[in-house]
Each structure stands twice: as C-alpha cells, then as structure tokens.
Design a protein around this motif. Sequence first.
Motif, PDB file in Angstrom:
ATOM      1  N   PRO A  49      -4.105 -18.862  36.065  1.00 33.98           N
ATOM      2  CA  PRO A  49      -3.843 -19.570  34.907  1.00 33.98           C
ATOM      3  C   PRO A  49      -2.236 -18.842  34.165  1.00 33.98           C
ATOM      4  O   PRO A  49      -1.713 -19.620  33.400  1.00 33.98           O
ATOM      5  N   LEU A  50      -1.836 -17.735  34.666  1.00 30.97           N
ATOM      6  CA  LEU A  50      -0.586 -17.174  34.142  1.00 30.97           C
ATOM      7  C   LEU A  50       0.484 -18.263  34.630  1.00 30.97           C
ATOM      8  O   LEU A  50       1.237 -18.558  33.750  1.00 30.97           O
ATOM      9  N   TRP A  51       0.228 -18.765  35.871  1.00 31.54           N
ATOM     10  CA  TRP A  51       1.208 -19.730  36.642  1.00 31.54           C
ATOM     11  C   TRP A  51       1.241 -21.223  35.663  1.00 31.54           C
ATOM     12  O   TRP A  51       2.302 -21.622  35.381  1.00 31.54           O
ATOM     13  N   GLY A  52       0.215 -21.461  35.310  1.00 26.23           N
ATOM     14  CA  GLY A  52       0.205 -22.510  34.551  1.00 26.23           C
ATOM     15  C   GLY A  52       0.803 -22.494  33.050  1.00 26.23           C
ATOM     16  O   GLY A  52       1.275 -23.197  32.605  1.00 26.23           O
ATOM     17  N   LEU A  53       0.583 -21.429  32.699  1.00 30.50           N
ATOM     18  CA  LEU A  53       0.998 -21.027  31.093  1.00 30.50           C
ATOM     19  C   LEU A  53       2.520 -20.915  31.450  1.00 30.50           C
ATOM     20  O   LEU A  53       3.209 -21.345  30.339  1.00 30.50           O
ATOM     21  N   GLY A  54       2.848 -20.351  32.372  1.00 37.29           N
ATOM     22  CA  GLY A  54       4.376 -20.217  32.680  1.00 37.29           C
ATOM     23  C   GLY A  54       4.994 -21.715  32.424  1.00 37.29           C
ATOM     24  O   GLY A  54       6.274 -21.715  32.217  1.00 37.29           O
ATOM     25  N   LYS A  55       4.371 -22.578  32.999  1.00 32.63           N
ATOM     26  CA  LYS A  55       4.980 -23.883  33.283  1.00 32.63           C
ATOM     27  C   LYS A  55       5.111 -24.651  31.746  1.00 32.63           C
ATOM     28  O   LYS A  55       5.913 -25.502  31.680  1.00 32.63           O
ATOM     29  N   VAL A  56       4.410 -23.994  30.763  1.00 34.13           N
ATOM     30  CA  VAL A  56       4.215 -24.573  29.548  1.00 34.13           C
ATOM     31  C   VAL A  56       5.045 -23.865  28.930  1.00 34.13           C
ATOM     32  O   VAL A  56       5.968 -24.718  28.208  1.00 34.13           O
ATOM     33  N   ILE A  57       5.612 -22.888  29.062  1.00 31.02           N
ATOM     34  CA  ILE A  57       6.662 -22.001  28.303  1.00 31.02           C
ATOM     35  C   ILE A  57       7.956 -22.469  28.885  1.00 31.02           C
ATOM     36  O   ILE A  57       9.041 -22.946  28.000  1.00 31.02           O
ATOM     37  N   ALA A  58       8.058 -22.973  30.209  1.00 32.07           N
ATOM     38  CA  ALA A  58       9.192 -23.391  30.676  1.00 32.07           C
ATOM     39  C   ALA A  58       9.687 -24.735  29.893  1.00 32.07           C
ATOM     40  O   ALA A  58      10.892 -25.118  29.952  1.00 32.07           O
TER      41      ALA A  58
END
Length: 573
Positions: free
Chosen positions: A95-104
């Motif tokens: 999920p951290l990778w999914g969250l990172g894409k939201v932050i981007a």
Amino acid sequence: MQGIIHLWSLDATEPHELTTETLGQAQILGCGSVLHLLRTLSWVRTKQNRIAESSTKLWLVSRNAVGLERMQAQSPDSSRQDSSTRDSLAIAQAPLWGLGKVIALEHAELWGGMIDNPEVADVLVEIGAAIVSGEKEDQVAYRDGQRYVARLVKSDPLAFDGTSLSTENSYLITGGLGTLGLKVARWMIDQGVRYLVLTGRGVPSIEAQRRLDQLEEAGATIMVANADVSDGARMTRLFQEIEEKMPSLRGVIHAAGVLDKEILTKQDWGRFRRAIAAKVEGSWHLHTLTRAMPLDFFVCFSSTASLLGGLRLGSDAAAFMDTLAHLRHFMGLPGSSIDWTMWADDGMSLPSQEDGKFEDNDWGGSDKLAEYTMAPGIGLRILGTLMRKADTAADAVQVVVLPKDLSYLQGFYGDRIPPPLLSELYRSESVQPSGSSDFMEELEKIPVEKKRDHLATHIQSQLNRVLGFAPSQTMDLQKGFFDLGMDSLMAVEIKNRLQTSLGCKLPTTLAFKYSTPSLLIDYIATQILALESPEGIVTESKRAANEPEEILNKVKRLSEEDLEALIDEKVRF
C-alpha cells in the motif's frame, strides 16, 4: 533541508509471519507515518506561504514490495530474477507504493520517488541523480545489483474463448449487492452459473432486491449475506455457512470497497484506515480463507489508480490487491487483479462501493464521466477471459484496462511531464504558460470595476467543465471542491486549465490550498492578476468623482494674479 527518506516500512512483518493483526500494524508503520509526515510538511509550507517548487523531497524506501513483472530492467542482462525475492514478496508494504502515487499527483512539489530493495549506496545514487541531473524516474527497484524501472506497455488483446463456469459449484462476489456486483452476478447467471453468494455490509436496497428476485426467477440459488469483508471473524463464519448450505466454492470475485473523496492532507489515520480496510484486510481474509481450496479463479477488482494515483479511486488499497495477485501466482494459486478504468452506466466506478450508492456529483456529470467510462459488455468479456486464464497464465495476473485513446490525460498533466511509467503509451503535448491568452486579452478590455466579476465567471465556467456540469451552471462559492465532486485528478486538471487560460504559472496545490470557488477566485484575482478589490474600486471611483470639486476649491483660493500666472504657464506649454 533537501529531502526526507522514509524507512519505517522496512520494519514490517515478513510475509511468512503475516497475520491480520500484523498487517494492520504494518499499515500504521508505513502509510500512517507517511500520512502524518505529509500533513506536517503541508502545514509548514502553508504557514510559510510557500507555493513555489519545494527543495524538500520525500523518498519512500521499501523491501520486496513490488514484483519484477511490473518493472523493466535497465541493464544488459534482464533475464535474471531473484527467486528469493519472488518467494518473499512483502505484501504488507505494497500500500505504501499506492500512497506514493497519490502524493506524486496531489503534492508534486514534495515528491521524490519510491525505491524498492536498495542498498544504501543505491538510495544516495537515486537522490543524487534527481538533484543533479533532474532524473524523473520515481518508481525504481533493485534486484541483485540491477536497476529496474516501472513501465506500462500495451499488450495484445486476450483471446475470448468463453468461460469455464460450472453449473454445479458456487461462486462468491463480495460487494455483490452494489450496482456493479449485481451486474456481474447477472452475467454469471447468463453464463450458466446456478449458485451465487453475494455479500454486502447492509440489507439489499429496494432496487437490489428487485434484481435479486430476477436472478432467482432465472433459476439461480442466491445466498445473500450481511458481511463486512474486513471483519475476519464474520468472514470465517460466512465460509462455514457456505460449506454447510451451498455446493463447493470454486471462485471468488472481490468487488467490495469504500471510496473516500477527501484529499490526503485532510484525512486522519482513522478515516484513512476505514477507506482501505475492505480492499486490504478484506483481500487478505479472502486469501487466507481460500488458500487450501481448489479454486478456478480468485479475481480482485482493482483500479487504474493503482498505477496513476488518485486517492478517491483507492490507489493504496488497489496496490495491495495487485501485489496479492502476484503473491498468489508465486504460490501456485489462482490470482488475478484487474486495474479497471471506470465502467459506464449507473454512475458506477471501479472499485465499487459496497452499498452501490453514488450521488450524481460523485464523478461529475455524465459528460465528464463519458471521457473515462467503459461499456459494461467490454468489461464483462475481459472478466470472462481472465477467469478462464486465472489458474495458469502469467499474463493474467495483473491486467490494466485503459481507453485506447489516452489523450484525455493531457487535462491531468497539462504542462507537466507525465510520469515515466506512461512513457511507452502516452506523450504529453507541451503546454507552457505563454504569458498571453484569448481570455487575458479579453479581460484587458473589460472596465476595471467589472474585471473581477468577469474573472469569477471564467473560473466558475472552467470548474463546471472539469466537474462535468454545464458551463453556465451556478455553484455555491463557499462549498469545498471535493464536496462538489472533485477528485485528485480533477484538481490537477483545473490547475492546468486555468494556467493555460491565464497564461501564467500556478502552484500544483492550487485546488487543495484554495479549496472553495470563493478562495480560488480571491487568490487568482489578488495574488496572481493583482486586480483591484471591489472595495478598492469603489474608493477609487469616489475619489475620482470628488476630484472636480477639490480642483474648484483650490482655484477659488487663488488670487487673481496667481490665477493669471497659472493660465499663462499652461498656455505657453
């Protein structure tokens, strides 16, 4: 401060020791800490009134959180793959990778990138490359000293040769009482299925009950279960009920989920966790409860947000389901994750809400929705193909469904370069603020006292277009954008539209920081275009109206000699 490196996810529980409890702890350690960090950084920037690009970048580091099938090697030998990494795919960190894409997407000014399985030297190289050479790769993985980057590539269409659904076995659809779940159920009945288990968190709505009656009239036996898929104890009991009352279970479609339209910086951990529970914990419950069963398929309804970002579409939870499908494949179990674009009809999007209820403004109007949606018939054919391949085909583990024409992404990325992930499929037309535009030329001709109203009308028109409403539709100027139906991608689009029409650079956080039409209009009018405020215009008008009287009073105070001298001077000039 040049950057922040987040390493807390490295302490997550190893995959072979993972339980529901430790999975939850891993989300607090990873996504929870990043969410808190992001909110703090955003607060600091707001207090300092900094809208320019930030020199402080956030980097997320994980260990074995992604499968290399989704990455592209950047070395001469791309055939090697670390089998130990395959076997220990760290799903709790996904999920951290999914969250990172939201932050981007929502906070591009703070975004550095994600690095999986690096050595210390690799981390320093990645950060150094971003600072010195402007390296734009923000999804990187290391295996055996090789560097891999993420790329989305077009694949050949999967051949549809019918489905292998059984008339004698039963199938489970979570979220089965929602609009999409019932649509899938109807299709399965048409394919010959006679036993279905449909779950939802509440009792069926009147419309859902009507459709259930139609399914039973078609000869199907339907078990309707009030069950929250994120509740492990309830799901355990449900599987016991299925074993007692239904034929053996041979397939699972996980379509349950909860969407939350609020942006990251407005969410606390409790709200964030509730939004991801059905997809993260729910998927894990289904995986553990069916691991020993001879299933024909195990299909997760994920979202393109897993790749493109967009919190409202459940990017972080979708990333978990994608990784779970890869984990099941590595374990020799059937598993597929479909990253859907949105489905047409009934205002539904993927992944679905469990209750199947969406307001008209949840995705804007129908015109806006039409840019993204997929005909249900196409989606069901894709689903049928993957269900048939789910037990064997590696190319069916994770499938991304996007429109053939990706030009609509221009509205999201505008003058920004799209992420490298999309470089094989889509290239943005460079749109740089020109310093002049038709609207600005038009605004120049408007009387000063009417400029602000003209600008407000223009901004409302652009907002309506992005939200899918009629350009002239009125709106509540005090209502928050995300209450009006805006999501993360729309927020980027409105920034790009206004940047182009105004011919000037705008901050990437525009719609997040100035989150109502009133605040946005005021910010652009005063801070960007420096237009007179209504009060200033009134004061100036009064002053101008009083000028003749003031001049006359001065003249009356002059002597005849002074007046003659003044007239002579003006005449000579």
